[in-house]
Every structure is written in structure tokens, then in C-alpha cells.
Design a protein around this motif. Structure first.
Motif, PDB file in Angstrom:
ATOM      1  N   LYS A  20       0.792  -1.178  -0.056  1.00 55.50           N
ATOM      2  CA  LYS A  20      -0.068  -0.165   0.023  1.00 55.50           C
ATOM      3  C   LYS A  20       0.816   1.264   0.005  1.00 55.50           C
ATOM      4  O   LYS A  20       0.673   2.161  -0.832  1.00 55.50           O
ATOM      5  N   LYS A  21       1.988   1.118   0.913  1.00 57.22           N
ATOM      6  CA  LYS A  21       2.742   2.324   0.692  1.00 57.22           C
ATOM      7  C   LYS A  21       3.569   2.508  -0.625  1.00 57.22           C
ATOM      8  O   LYS A  21       3.592   3.534  -0.901  1.00 57.22           O
ATOM      9  N   ASP A  24       0.946   4.039  -3.180  1.00 48.47           N
ATOM     10  CA  ASP A  24       0.869   5.546  -2.780  1.00 48.47           C
ATOM     11  C   ASP A  24       1.936   6.269  -3.254  1.00 48.47           C
ATOM     12  O   ASP A  24       2.186   7.438  -3.674  1.00 48.47           O
ATOM     13  N   VAL A  27       1.963   6.626  -7.212  1.00 50.36           N
ATOM     14  CA  VAL A  27       0.965   7.650  -7.589  1.00 50.36           C
ATOM     15  C   VAL A  27       1.486   8.902  -7.541  1.00 50.36           C
ATOM     16  O   VAL A  27       1.277   9.829  -8.251  1.00 50.36           O
ATOM     17  N   ARG A  28       2.408   9.307  -6.254  1.00 49.15           N
ATOM     18  CA  ARG A  28       3.039  10.396  -6.249  1.00 49.15           C
ATOM     19  C   ARG A  28       4.274  10.884  -7.288  1.00 49.15           C
ATOM     20  O   ARG A  28       4.199  12.056  -7.511  1.00 49.15           O
ATOM     21  N   HIS A  38      -8.210   3.867  -6.295  1.00 49.48           N
ATOM     22  CA  HIS A  38      -7.588   2.609  -5.197  1.00 49.48           C
ATOM     23  C   HIS A  38      -9.221   1.649  -5.143  1.00 49.48           C
ATOM     24  O   HIS A  38      -9.961   2.091  -4.817  1.00 49.48           O
ATOM     25  N   HIS A 158       7.037   8.579   2.093  1.00 46.71           N
ATOM     26  CA  HIS A 158       7.284   8.583   0.538  1.00 46.71           C
ATOM     27  C   HIS A 158       8.466   7.607   0.084  1.00 46.71           C
ATOM     28  O   HIS A 158       9.213   7.079   0.818  1.00 46.71           O
TER      29      HIS A 158
END
Length: 183
Positions: A20-21, A24, A27-28, A38, A158
Motif C-alpha cells: 500500500k505504501k 501511494d 501515485v506521487r 484505489h 514517501h
């Protein structure tokens, strides 16, 4: 500028999932013309072919979300040298009944992270076999077999500086793959 909507399917239900991290973080790094949705897979019932004629609301939702997307990004852990059951369950639901797959023709990306040295290499290969059957053109190169170790994620969640350049290259390749294959 065209917008590309990507269905993001993470094959882990764990609250503090590395995958999941990673999702994310990817996506950034995505280009501005890409948006990600999601897709929830934890509320799907176990797949049963007897239910094909009257699919549950969460199944219909998943199929709609994939259908509205121009591509699918799978971010998967590796469980027992394969993909997690929850991910396979979601794939089975969204691809059924036969002839009504939400996945057909959707360009796919496959990536994942694990604490093991080979990352999610075997799970990714198993998933690629499934996606080939589902008629999903799947990004082959670059491959990314990521190991979760100290510094991979920064304190803010991040992607850490040491992995960011490599993953930016992967995201850029995936974006180009989608652009060249999305109808």
C-alpha cells in the motif's frame, strides 16, 4: 491533454502494508495526466461460479471501476511464492462470468515489494500468467523486484531518495505503456 484513469489494485489487506505504501508512492511519481483509483477488494465475497448470474454489489462496483479505467496497476506482495488469495479472488470476480471480463484489453503494470531478497519476483510471474489469459497487455520491462529494507520509505511514507530515480523510470515506462495501449 487526455486524462488516464488507472484502477489501482493492491493485493494486501494489511493495515501497514508495504505494498500500500509503494502504491501511494508510485501515485506521487505519476505524470499529471494520470489519476489513480484505489479499488477496494477486501469486501468481496469468496468467488463462487454459482453467483455469476447475480453478482454482489462489491463485485459490480469493482467491475465498474475497472471498466471506467484506461489501465490497471497491480501492486502485489508475495505469499507462499505466489499471489495472495485476496488478489486472485478479486481477479476471478472481475473476469467473470466468462465473456464479461472487465480486464480484457486493459494495459497492465505489475510491481510489488517484500522483505525477501527477491522481492515479489515469483508472485509477479504468476500474476503475469493470469493477466496473459485475461487478454491484458502487460508491461514487461523494466521489471521491478523490490526489497523493503531500511530507507526504502522515508519517515513521511514517501519513497526514499535511493529508490526514487529507479521507480520514477518504472512509472514513466508504465505511463508510456498505457498511452500506447489504451483505446
Amino acid at each position: 491533454m487526455s486524462q488516464f484513469r488507472i484502477a489501482l489494485i493492491v493485493g494486501s489487506l494489511r493495515r501497514e502494508s508495504f505494498n500500500k505504501k509503494l502504491a501511494d508512492g508510485l501515485v506521487r511519481l505519476a505524470p499529471r495526466d494520470f489519476t489513480f483509483h484505489h479499488c477496494e477488494i477486501g469486501d468481496l465475497p469468496l468467488y463462487n461460479q454459482d453467483d455469476d448470474g447475480h453478482q454482489a454489489a462489491p463485485v459490480k462496483r469493482l467491475k465498474h471501476e475497472i471498466g471506467e479505467s484506461q489501465g490497471v496497476l497491480f501492486v502485489t506482495p508475495e505469499y507462499n511464492r505466489s499471489i495472495p488469495g485476496v488478489l486472485k479472488n478479486a481477479i476471478d470476480h472481475a473476469s467473470r462470468p466468462y465473456g464479461q471480463s472487465a480486464f480484457a484489453g486493459k494495459p497492465a503494470g505489475v510491481i510489488g515489494i517484500s522483505v525477501g531478497a527477491i522481492g515479489t519476483a515469483i508472485a509477479q510471474q504468476h500474476l503475469r500468467n493470469v493477466l496473459a489469459y485475461l487478454d491484458m497487455p502487460t508491461l514487461g520491462q523494466p521489471e521491478a523486484f523490490l526489497q523493503a529494507k531500511e530507507g526504502f520509505f522515508g519517515a513521511d511514507g514517501h519513497i526514499g531518495e535511493g529508490s526514487q530515480k529507479f521507480l520514477q523510470g518504472w512509472v514513466d515506462a508504465y505511463a508510456n505503456w498505457v498511452r500506447s495501449h489504451a483505446g
